[in-house]
Design a protein around this motif. Structure first.
Motif, PDB file in Angstrom:
ATOM      1  N   THR A  14       0.810  -1.226  -0.024  1.00  0.00           N
ATOM      2  CA  THR A  14      -0.105   0.043   0.096  1.00  0.00           C
ATOM      3  C   THR A  14       0.962   1.335  -0.222  1.00  0.00           C
ATOM      4  O   THR A  14       1.866   1.231   0.518  1.00  0.00           O
ATOM      5  N   ASN A  49       1.259  -5.521  18.467  1.00  0.00           N
ATOM      6  CA  ASN A  49       0.609  -5.912  17.216  1.00  0.00           C
ATOM      7  C   ASN A  49       1.603  -6.432  16.229  1.00  0.00           C
ATOM      8  O   ASN A  49       1.127  -7.221  15.427  1.00  0.00           O
ATOM      9  N   HIS A  68      -3.049  -8.046  14.137  1.00  0.00           N
ATOM     10  CA  HIS A  68      -4.345  -7.650  13.239  1.00  0.00           C
ATOM     11  C   HIS A  68      -3.634  -6.402  12.571  1.00  0.00           C
ATOM     12  O   HIS A  68      -2.819  -5.682  12.730  1.00  0.00           O
ATOM     13  N   ALA A  69      -3.888  -6.795  10.995  1.00  0.00           N
ATOM     14  CA  ALA A  69      -3.692  -5.819  10.077  1.00  0.00           C
ATOM     15  C   ALA A  69      -5.071  -5.106   9.545  1.00  0.00           C
ATOM     16  O   ALA A  69      -5.855  -5.959   9.260  1.00  0.00           O
ATOM     17  N   SER A  70      -5.094  -4.053   9.567  1.00  0.00           N
ATOM     18  CA  SER A  70      -6.256  -3.351   9.145  1.00  0.00           C
ATOM     19  C   SER A  70      -6.321  -3.007   7.541  1.00  0.00           C
ATOM     20  O   SER A  70      -7.361  -2.881   7.089  1.00  0.00           O
ATOM     21  N   VAL A  71      -5.147  -3.331   7.140  1.00  0.00           N
ATOM     22  CA  VAL A  71      -5.092  -3.168   5.458  1.00  0.00           C
ATOM     23  C   VAL A  71      -4.437  -4.409   5.009  1.00  0.00           C
ATOM     24  O   VAL A  71      -3.128  -4.650   5.738  1.00  0.00           O
ATOM     25  N   GLY A  80      -6.707 -11.353   4.246  1.00  0.00           N
ATOM     26  CA  GLY A  80      -7.711 -10.665   5.367  1.00  0.00           C
ATOM     27  C   GLY A  80      -9.133 -11.207   5.711  1.00  0.00           C
ATOM     28  O   GLY A  80      -9.661 -10.691   6.353  1.00  0.00           O
ATOM     29  N   ALA A 155      -0.036  -1.469  10.846  1.00  0.00           N
ATOM     30  CA  ALA A 155      -1.502  -1.926  10.720  1.00  0.00           C
ATOM     31  C   ALA A 155      -2.246  -1.757   9.573  1.00  0.00           C
ATOM     32  O   ALA A 155      -2.816  -2.367   8.778  1.00  0.00           O
ATOM     33  N   ASP A 156      -1.730  -0.182   9.233  1.00  0.00           N
ATOM     34  CA  ASP A 156      -2.620   0.335   8.101  1.00  0.00           C
ATOM     35  C   ASP A 156      -1.635   0.370   6.935  1.00  0.00           C
ATOM     36  O   ASP A 156      -2.349   1.285   5.924  1.00  0.00           O
ATOM     37  N   GLN A 157      -0.479   0.040   6.802  1.00  0.00           N
ATOM     38  CA  GLN A 157       0.034   0.247   5.306  1.00  0.00           C
ATOM     39  C   GLN A 157       1.423  -0.711   5.688  1.00  0.00           C
ATOM     40  O   GLN A 157       1.919  -1.066   6.699  1.00  0.00           O
TER      41      GLN A 157
END
Length: 161
Positions: A14, A49, A68-71, A80, A155-157
């Motif tokens: 990402t 995390n 946990h990965a949000s992306v 996912g 988590a978000d990238q």
């Protein structure tokens, strides 16, 4: 792309904050022996995390995985969607790649009588260097570099370079 910045989209990751250069290999701020469990060196992010390991096994190399990965990286389209899978990234022989794992391959044994694995915490701003690979923990995520190739993950990238 330069050696110090990377477009994650080109690597199947990402986009986000550009990757910056790590300190040189003499700039470790922690003693690797403090993170050693038998032949492997484990650490986790301050949030718990992100869990990482420098393994002696040639096929596993150095890597990290998320609780946990949000992306989810584009390179792992189904990772996912299943609760028994974790996004991971590794560096083997100077090449970084994404993995989707069902096991804690980069998770150390629980410490101090706890039940959650992960290894000792690599505090924000600290750099751990093992076998020529350097990892730095920041408030934005974890960056690991081996000879100019590696990854930045949060988590978000996630970015490969």
């Amino acid at each position: 792309m330069s050696a110090t910045t990377s477009s994650a989209a080109a690597a199947g990751g990402t986009t986000g904050t550009p990757v910056t250069t790590l300190p040189d290999r003499d700039a470790a701020t922690v003693d690797a022996r403090d993170f050693q469990q038998q032949e492997t060196y484990y650490f986790q992010s301050p949030t718990g995390n992100i869990m990482c390991a420098f393994t002696p096994a040639h096929t596993l190399g150095m890597g990290c995985q998320f609780e946990h990965a949000s992306v989810i990286p584009a390179a792992l389209p189904g990772c996912g969607t299943r609760p028994d899978r974790a996004v991971a990234v590794q560096i083997v022989e100077g090449t970084a790649k994404f993995l989707c794992t069902s096991q804690g391959i980069y998770v150390g044994a629980p410490l101090n009588g706890g039940s959650k694995g992960g290894g000792k915490v690599l505090e924000y701003g600290q750099t751990l260097i093992v076998r020529g690979t350097a990892c730095t923990s920041t408030t934005a995520g974890v960056r690991c570099d081996s000879g100019g190739h590696g990854f930045f993950i949060a988590a978000d990238q996630q970015q490969l370079f």
